[in-house]
Design a protein around this motif. Structure first.
Motif, PDB file in Angstrom:
ATOM      1  N   ASN A 246      19.761   6.577   6.769  1.00 42.55           N
ATOM      2  CA  ASN A 246      19.598   6.887   5.591  1.00 42.55           C
ATOM      3  C   ASN A 246      18.140   5.779   4.998  1.00 42.55           C
ATOM      4  N   ALA A 247      17.031   6.389   5.017  1.00 45.17           N
ATOM      5  CA  ALA A 247      15.813   5.040   5.048  1.00 45.17           C
ATOM      6  C   ALA A 247      14.649   5.659   4.013  1.00 45.17           C
ATOM      7  N   SER A 248      14.378   4.963   2.875  1.00 41.88           N
ATOM      8  CA  SER A 248      13.264   5.897   1.850  1.00 41.88           C
ATOM      9  C   SER A 248      11.928   4.793   2.632  1.00 41.88           C
ATOM     10  N   ILE A 249      11.122   5.143   2.660  1.00 41.06           N
ATOM     11  CA  ILE A 249      10.242   4.860   3.093  1.00 41.06           C
ATOM     12  C   ILE A 249       9.083   4.265   1.924  1.00 41.06           C
ATOM     13  N   SER A 250       7.912   3.479   1.713  1.00 45.47           N
ATOM     14  CA  SER A 250       6.613   3.199   1.264  1.00 45.47           C
ATOM     15  C   SER A 250       5.553   2.400   1.722  1.00 45.47           C
ATOM     16  N   TYR A 251       4.692   3.683   2.192  1.00 40.33           N
ATOM     17  CA  TYR A 251       3.817   2.928   3.228  1.00 40.33           C
ATOM     18  C   TYR A 251       2.542   2.257   1.977  1.00 40.33           C
ATOM     19  N   TRP A 252       1.644   1.238   3.080  1.00 37.20           N
ATOM     20  CA  TRP A 252       1.299   0.089   1.506  1.00 37.20           C
ATOM     21  C   TRP A 252      -0.515   1.271   1.882  1.00 37.20           C
ATOM     22  N   PRO A 253      -1.897   1.975   2.122  1.00 35.75           N
ATOM     23  CA  PRO A 253      -2.667   2.116   2.229  1.00 35.75           C
ATOM     24  C   PRO A 253      -3.533   1.007   2.024  1.00 35.75           C
ATOM     25  N   ASP A 254      -4.252   0.522   3.373  1.00 37.00           N
ATOM     26  CA  ASP A 254      -4.824  -0.921   3.933  1.00 37.00           C
ATOM     27  C   ASP A 254      -4.376  -1.967   3.571  1.00 37.00           C
ATOM     28  N   ALA A 255      -3.118  -2.205   3.119  1.00 32.73           N
ATOM     29  CA  ALA A 255      -2.229  -3.428   3.003  1.00 32.73           C
ATOM     30  C   ALA A 255      -1.747  -3.798   4.206  1.00 32.73           C
ATOM     31  N   GLN A 256      -1.672  -5.409   3.901  1.00 30.00           N
ATOM     32  CA  GLN A 256      -1.828  -6.072   5.098  1.00 30.00           C
ATOM     33  C   GLN A 256      -0.355  -7.038   5.224  1.00 30.00           C
ATOM     34  N   HIS A 257       0.687  -7.842   5.663  1.00 38.08           N
ATOM     35  CA  HIS A 257       1.787  -7.976   6.237  1.00 38.08           C
ATOM     36  C   HIS A 257       1.750  -9.113   5.030  1.00 38.08           C
ATOM     37  N   GLY A 258       1.693  -9.653   3.720  1.00 36.04           N
ATOM     38  CA  GLY A 258       2.457 -10.259   2.731  1.00 36.04           C
ATOM     39  C   GLY A 258       2.237  -9.720   1.576  1.00 36.04           C
ATOM     40  N   LEU A 259       3.254  -8.214   1.816  1.00 36.68           N
ATOM     41  CA  LEU A 259       2.892  -7.617   0.246  1.00 36.68           C
ATOM     42  C   LEU A 259       3.012  -7.900  -0.315  1.00 36.68           C
ATOM     43  N   PHE A 260       4.454  -9.494  -0.664  1.00 33.58           N
ATOM     44  CA  PHE A 260       5.046  -9.452  -1.842  1.00 33.58           C
ATOM     45  C   PHE A 260       3.973 -10.985  -2.614  1.00 33.58           C
ATOM     46  N   ILE A 261       2.972 -11.155  -1.869  1.00 31.62           N
ATOM     47  CA  ILE A 261       1.427 -11.812  -2.245  1.00 31.62           C
ATOM     48  C   ILE A 261       1.037 -10.707  -2.995  1.00 31.62           C
ATOM     49  N   GLU A 262       0.398  -9.532  -2.153  1.00 30.29           N
ATOM     50  CA  GLU A 262      -0.877  -8.762  -1.432  1.00 30.29           C
ATOM     51  C   GLU A 262      -1.001  -7.548  -3.054  1.00 30.29           C
ATOM     52  N   ASP A 263       0.119  -7.566  -3.652  1.00 29.57           N
ATOM     53  CA  ASP A 263       0.820  -6.673  -4.850  1.00 29.57           C
ATOM     54  C   ASP A 263       1.972  -7.272  -5.440  1.00 29.57           C
ATOM     55  N   PRO A 264       2.205  -8.071  -5.632  1.00 29.98           N
ATOM     56  CA  PRO A 264       3.530  -8.756  -6.243  1.00 29.98           C
ATOM     57  C   PRO A 264       3.889  -7.502  -7.560  1.00 29.98           C
ATOM     58  N   ASP A 265       3.226  -7.550  -7.954  1.00 32.87           N
ATOM     59  CA  ASP A 265       3.808  -6.153  -9.373  1.00 32.87           C
ATOM     60  C   ASP A 265       4.119  -4.384  -8.364  1.00 32.87           C
ATOM     61  N   ARG A 266       3.725  -4.097  -7.806  1.00 33.01           N
ATOM     62  CA  ARG A 266       4.358  -3.407  -6.936  1.00 33.01           C
ATOM     63  C   ARG A 266       5.619  -4.018  -6.030  1.00 33.01           C
ATOM     64  N   PHE A 267       5.378  -4.724  -5.556  1.00 36.09           N
ATOM     65  CA  PHE A 267       6.584  -5.459  -4.729  1.00 36.09           C
ATOM     66  C   PHE A 267       7.916  -5.233  -5.729  1.00 36.09           C
ATOM     67  N   VAL A 268       7.867  -5.809  -6.576  1.00 37.61           N
ATOM     68  CA  VAL A 268       8.772  -5.881  -7.232  1.00 37.61           C
ATOM     69  C   VAL A 268       9.186  -4.194  -7.798  1.00 37.61           C
ATOM     70  N   ALA A 269       8.207  -3.746  -8.357  1.00 32.86           N
ATOM     71  CA  ALA A 269       8.879  -2.407  -9.189  1.00 32.86           C
ATOM     72  C   ALA A 269       9.373  -1.802  -8.101  1.00 32.86           C
TER      73      ALA A 269
END
Length: 274
Positions: free
Chosen positions: A241-264
């Motif tokens: 049972n997987a939900s998938i969120s692949y971030w185009p062109d994003a790198q390793h630390g998603l919570f730093i790269e876009d914290p608002d999207r990460f939290v949402a």
């Protein structure tokens, strides 16, 4: 905010930080290789408005003890997570989130203790196993470039090794300098013997993934140069049972790269859990 400490099964003291309301859903944050509980930045503060956030210093990292051996035993990593959950009286409903190496640690826990205390699992820029020929455990080009310098005792060589990561942990942009330097400092502060020991183990948690009865969210940057996207795909394709969120062109630390999207995205996932 409270800093707390618990003794793991082998006597190693594990330090963790608790923020947020005590009656909120527990969210356990497990950082990556050569990181610490401060790596989460603003995302942790935002998550504490919604969750009881428990950010752990893995053994050998941050303020936790750094034993001389035992890093190759999955049971030790599993027991560390179990000890934190027990200390916080968490028996159900928790969300476990692993970033990078933290995904291996949470998989070790699930393999040893099952998911009775867990409502959902999140892998971000992560993998579930490690070792040569282990499926879903490829090493990205930035990590390949950094090794073996990041294992060196020499501060100069180690610094050059970590420099190979570039902006992998923070994403592109000039507004992440403070975050980047905090992550870099935490990496350098991790003992070289620990940095090396974490890579000298082999564990395949595929069977655990395939039988996992709780929902899983996989968040992964398509341009991750540390943990390749294929590792995240392997998890998503293996769990029931997987939900998938692949971030185009994003790198390793998603919570730093876009914290608002990460939290949402994390909040939305948690709202679907029982």
């Amino acid at each position: 905010m409270a800093m707390r400490e618990v003794s793991s099964a082998d006597g190693t003291n594990i330090v963790y930080r608790v923020t947020g309301a005590e009656n909120a859903r527990p969210l356990v944050l497990l950082h990556g290789w050569s990181g610490n509980l401060r790596c989460w930045g603003r995302a942790a503060d935002e998550l504490a408005q919604r969750f009881r956030v428990i950010a752990v210093d893995l053994r050998g990292h941050g303020y936790s003890d750094a034993p001389e051996s035992g890093y190759d035993d999955p049971k030790n990593w599993a027991a560390d997570v179990a000890a934190v959950l027990a200390a916080e009286n968490i028996t159900a409903g928790a969300v476990l989130l692993g970033w990078s190496y933290g995904g291996i640690v949470l998989s070790d826990y699930l393999a040893a203790y099952g998911s009775s205390a867990v409502a959902g699992v999140v892998y971000t820029g992560s993998q579930a196993g490690i070792g040569k020929n282990v499926p879903g455990a490829q090493t990205g080009p930035a990590m390949q470039k950094a090794i073996p310098d990041v294992f060196e005792e020499s501060a100069g060589r180690a610094s050059r090794g970590f420099a190979a990561f570039g902006n992998a942990n923070t994403g592109r942009g000039t507004d992440k300098g403070e975050d980047a330097q905090r992550l870099f400092g935490g990496s350098i502060a991790t003992a070289p013997r620990v940095r090396k020991a974490l890579f000298y183990r082999t564990v395949d948690n595929t069977e655990t993934l395939a039988q996992l009865p709780v929902p899983v969210l996989v968040m992964h940057g398509t341009a991750d140069p540390v943990v390749p996207l294929e590792n995240g795909r392997y998890i998503a394709e293996t769990v029931p049972n997987a939900s998938i969120s692949y971030w185009p062109d994003a790198q390793h630390g998603l919570f730093i790269e876009d914290p608002d999207r990460f939290v949402a995205e994390l909040t939305a996932f948690a709202e679907t859990l029982s």
